[in-house]
Design a protein around this motif. Structure first.
Motif, mmCIF file in Angstrom:
data_model
loop_
_atom_site.group_PDB
_atom_site.id
_atom_site.type_symbol
_atom_site.label_atom_id
_atom_site.label_comp_id
_atom_site.label_asym_id
_atom_site.label_seq_id
_atom_site.Cartn_x
_atom_site.Cartn_y
_atom_site.Cartn_z
ATOM 1 N N LYS A 1 1.520 -1.835 -6.452
ATOM 2 C CA LYS A 1 0.928 -0.972 -5.437
ATOM 3 C C LYS A 1 -0.581 -0.975 -5.589
ATOM 4 O O LYS A 1 -1.105 -0.772 -6.687
ATOM 5 C CB LYS A 1 1.478 0.454 -5.576
ATOM 6 C CG LYS A 1 1.117 1.371 -4.415
ATOM 7 C CD LYS A 1 1.855 2.699 -4.519
ATOM 8 C CE LYS A 1 1.566 3.572 -3.306
ATOM 9 N NZ LYS A 1 2.329 4.836 -3.359
ATOM 10 N N ARG B 1 7.735 1.442 -5.590
ATOM 11 C CA ARG B 1 6.891 1.587 -6.783
ATOM 12 C C ARG B 1 6.674 0.211 -7.399
ATOM 13 O O ARG B 1 7.411 -0.737 -7.115
ATOM 14 C CB ARG B 1 7.552 2.515 -7.807
ATOM 15 C CG ARG B 1 8.902 2.046 -8.292
ATOM 16 C CD ARG B 1 9.537 3.044 -9.257
ATOM 17 N NE ARG B 1 10.866 2.642 -9.685
ATOM 18 C CZ ARG B 1 11.119 1.807 -10.698
ATOM 19 N NH1 ARG B 1 10.115 1.283 -11.395
ATOM 20 N NH2 ARG B 1 12.365 1.484 -11.019
ATOM 21 N N SER B 2 5.676 0.107 -8.242
ATOM 22 C CA SER B 2 5.418 -1.157 -8.922
ATOM 23 C C SER B 2 6.625 -1.519 -9.775
ATOM 24 O O SER B 2 7.155 -0.676 -10.506
ATOM 25 C CB SER B 2 4.164 -1.041 -9.800
ATOM 26 O OG SER B 2 3.029 -0.790 -8.999
ATOM 27 N N THR C 1 0.818 -1.212 0.000
ATOM 28 C CA THR C 1 0.000 0.000 0.000
ATOM 29 C C THR C 1 0.852 1.263 0.000
ATOM 30 O O THR C 1 0.465 2.283 -0.568
ATOM 31 C CB THR C 1 -0.936 0.001 1.218
ATOM 32 O OG1 THR C 1 -0.142 -0.130 2.409
ATOM 33 C CG2 THR C 1 -1.922 -1.152 1.134
#
Length: 766
Positions: A616, A591-592, A551
């Motif tokens: 995320k 971050r993704s 998250t």
């Protein structure tokens, strides 16, 4: 906020022997680095120093002459010279002696004191096993030599095998393996006390043994242009060099690139002699009446239609109704019988496409004449014919468990592989047949290994739980099979065998459950395997899931199973290698991203590549469910599917409920699809990790998010993923398919700090 970890896992397999056995405790003292572990171990005090000053004392009769030569080769490699021999001696001696009190086959005793080493056995096979135990007690450096002396711990071992059949299988038809690799495999088998090598010499893709009466079997049948299996491994080789086809088996003929090879009879005699010196019996398999396309293309008269081809599932078989075909089979096997001293001949007789038999006037006439009511009985007619021929030539027949279907003589040995035909072992036992266990779900080593493989192989009950004591005596042992459709190289074969074969070695030799000890002992074997040039599978990295969510931020922490491993990673999608950045500690994720991680050994081996995805996302909101009912709704699609998308828009033939993620009893089709629908109620807000194991394929969705995609046709494979959930009920969906051959579906939960356990049925509703 609590972070709970879940492991998906309820296994629903069609293996007859699924069940727990009695498990003994591991020894309290640190175990010796031996695999398989001996039956009796009594440690002593002190050490024996083995050096060039040690003398070798051997019996006068020459009973162990060949074993003494093997021991001297080991000493010459380790110390740079063989030991000098002496007629007798009490100190600084290594003694080989016969012991008539060791009455079990292959039994031995090894006594090490600070003064002497004594190896005792009644027969040469037992003495050879004793030497292999001694070899494992030597330092790993002994495998490459240059040592001045070696230290051996004081100990007394008494040992004998649990089963008489301790086997490995190598398919040299789909992809060919040269003589030197077979030697290497035999050496590994000897080290771990295997005694049977089953060579699958012929199949649709290639005929690999010279038959002098039918030269075209190897002139034509041993070679092929690249096929669809070759193209698959060529594509995989772009990412993993283990899949590169060995160029030494590629030739150019008449402007065509041909791939293949075969063993001459002289080469095979050398292989047989090499195996015999290591007390390993080689069992040849010439697969008939199916899987014969390589032979049929060379000699088309062998089929009922006099042409090669494919039926609905398998290739067109040879025709058992033609005397010319029976003569061919006998002539081929006559040369095989003359070549192989083994008391066994493997006929195969599996996966036979019988459509051309049903359509053949000659077969219909033979069936009427012999009062055969089905083509299954016609197959049995052929098997019985070959069995009588084998018996007349002093050989015993082995067949895959399909030979039971039309009836089989009790003297035939049944190799049980179809784990979904769960009553086959009991039928074989009731019929009086000897049985070898080689179940597809556990001992088919062509199925990709994972972190659970060693445990499954180690704990596979060799004797089915419902056997009587008398029936248990009919189980000869077990064998692991390596089918090589997608195993094109020696490196890939090593990877698929090792270390799984060590788990099987202990299962079939040691009559105790010492798995925790085994895992500790295995660590000491990796350096030895490296020195032997074995391209083993590097142990699994742990501490992460493959698909992760967060998250705000996350931390990637990777745990190494061996201290000498170096972790490398990439973020650009490429496969990590020794030149990639080193992962020396936790990696913070904000971050993704997609990260690939692999471990390398000091010798240069590269382990599995782990693709770790980070995404995320926000916590999924729970849903309100009016009057929820316990369990999951299950829709049943009895048909063959390649993946779960195949039944996405289909109409179910039946809809039922199940208390949890399990295959309902109404499922009887060999191939099917299932849709599980309902809700999963989680007890707290958190990020949940799921580990989804299935055979064949499955997709897990929670809160309408894909958590684990494990789709497609494959063996039991575990994949993992995460999802962020708020406390409460969330939509739960699993699509699962079985393409035939036995299924596995796992759903376990691992609360933090606890052992994995089944997800409580109370968490499911619909």
């Amino acid at each position: 906020m609590r972070f709970l970890v879940f492991r998906i896992g309820t296994m629903l397999c069609l293996l007859l022997w699924c069940g727990a056995g009695v498990r003994a405790q591991s020894p309290a003292s640190p175990p010796l680095p031996l695999i398989p572990y001996p039956a009796s171990v009594q440690t002593g005090r002190g050490t024996f120093i083995l050096s060039a000053e040690t003398r070798l004392v051997i019996p006068k009769k020459g009973l162990f002459a060949r074993e003494a030569d093997q021991l001297q080769q080991l000493m010459a490699r380790a110390l740079g010279q063989p030991l000098r021999t002496a007629k007798k001696g009490n100190t600084q001696v290594l003694v080989l002696q016969q012991a008539t009190d060791l009455t079990k086959p292959e039994a031995y005793r090894l006594q090490i004191t600070p003064e002497r080493v004594v190896l005792s056995a009644q027969d040469p096979a037992g003495m050879f096993r004793a030497i292999q135990t001694l070899r494992q007690l030597l330092p790993v450096e002994a495998e490459q030599g240059g040592l001045a002396q070696m230290s051996l711990p004081a100990v007394t071992l008494e040992d004998a095998p649990r089963f008489s059949w301790r086997g490995l299988h190598l398919d040299v038809s789909r992809h060919f393996f040269g003589v030197e690799y077979v030697y290497k495999l035999l050496d590994l088998m000897a080290l771990y006390k295997f005694n049977k090598l089953h060579l699958h010499l012929t199949d649709d893709q290639g005929w690999r043994i010279e038959i002098k009466q039918y030269p075209k079997l190897t002139e034509e049948g041993a070679w092929r242009t690249f096929n669809n299996q070759d193209s698959v491994v060529m594509e995989r080789a772009k990412e993993n060099p283990d899949f590169e086809i060995d160029p030494q088996h590629i030739v150019k003929r008449d402007g065509k690139v041909m791939y293949g090879g075969f063993y001459t009879q002289d080469q095979m005699r050398q292989i047989i002699d090499y195996a015999a010196a290591r007390h390993i019996e080689i069992i040849p398999e010439i697969d008939m009446p199916g899987h014969m396309m390589a032979a049929i293309q060379a000699y088309p008269f062998l089929t009922c239609t006099e042409s090669a081809g494919w039926g609905k599932t398998f290739s067109v078989p040879i025709c058992p109704c033609d005397e010319r075909v029976l003569t061919f089979a006998e002539n081929v096997y006559r040369e095989i019988i003359d070549l192989f001293p083994s008391s066994y001949i493997h006929l195969g007789a599996d996966e036979v496409e019988k459509t051309t038999w049903a359509q053949s006037a000659a077969c219909q006439a033979l069936m009427q004449r012999e009062q055969l009511e089905s083509v299954e009985e016609l197959q049995s007619y052929f098997v019985h014919h070959m069995q009588r021929f084998f018996h007349a030539n002093g050989k015993k027949l082995i067949g895959w468990d399909e030979v039971l279907e039309g009836g089989i003589d009790s003297s035939a040995t049944i190799m049980y592989w179809r784990s979904w035909v769960k009553d086959a072992p009991l039928k074989a036992a009731q019929n009086g047949n000897p049985i070898i266990m080689t179940p597809v779900g556990t001992l088919y080593f062509d199925y990709a290994p994972d972190q659970n493989s060693l445990d499954k192989v180690y704990h596979m009950p060799v004797v089915p739980a419902d056997f009587t004591a008398q029936q248990a005596t009919q189980v000869l042992g077990a064998q692991a099979n390596l089918w090589t459709e997608y195993v094109p190289s020696e490196a890939r074969a090593d990877f698929m065998y090792m270390p799984r074969m060590t788990a099987l070695a202990e299962n079939v030799w040691t009559n105790r459950d010492l798995f925790t000890s085994y895992e500790q002992r295995l660590v000491a074997h990796y350096p030895r395997l490296a020195r032997l040039g074995v391209h083993y599978r590097v142990p699994d990295l742990t501490g992460f899931t493959e698909s992760n969510v967060f998250t705000e931020a996350a931390t990637l922490t990777v745990h190494k199973p061996l201290d000498n491993l170096t972790l490398h990673y990439t973020t650009d999608g490429s496969r990590p290698d020794r030149n990639s950045p080193t992962l020396t500690g936790p990696l913070r994720i904000t971050r993704s991203d997609t990260i690939k991680v692999a471990a390398t050994t000091p010798e240069g081996l590269i382990g599995e590549t782990y693709t770790i995805r980070y995404r995320k996302e926000t916590f999924a909101e729970p849903v309100a469910v009016a009057a929820p009912q316990p369990g999951l709704q299950v829709s049943y699609f009895p048909a063959y599917f390649r993946n779960t998308k195949g039944f996405a828009d289909s109409t179910a033939t039946q809809v039922t409920t199940a208390p949890q993620l399990e295959v309902p009893a109404l499922v009887t089709a060999p191939s099917f699809g299932l849709k599980f629908r309902g809700y999963l109620e989680v007890p707290a807000t958190g990020i949940y990790s799921f580990f989804f194991t299935c055979d064949d394929g499955g997709v897990l969705r929670i809160a309408d998010r894909v958590v684990v995609d494990n789709d497609g046709q494959h063996g039991p494979v575990e994949k993992s993923g995460q999802v962020a959930l708020k406390k409460g009920r969330h939509p739960f969906a699993v699509d699962f398919l079985e393409a035939g051959g036995g299924y596995t579906l796992k759903l376990e939960v691992q609360p933090e700090g606890q052992a994995p356990q089944p997800v409580p049925a109370s968490w499911f509703s619909h």
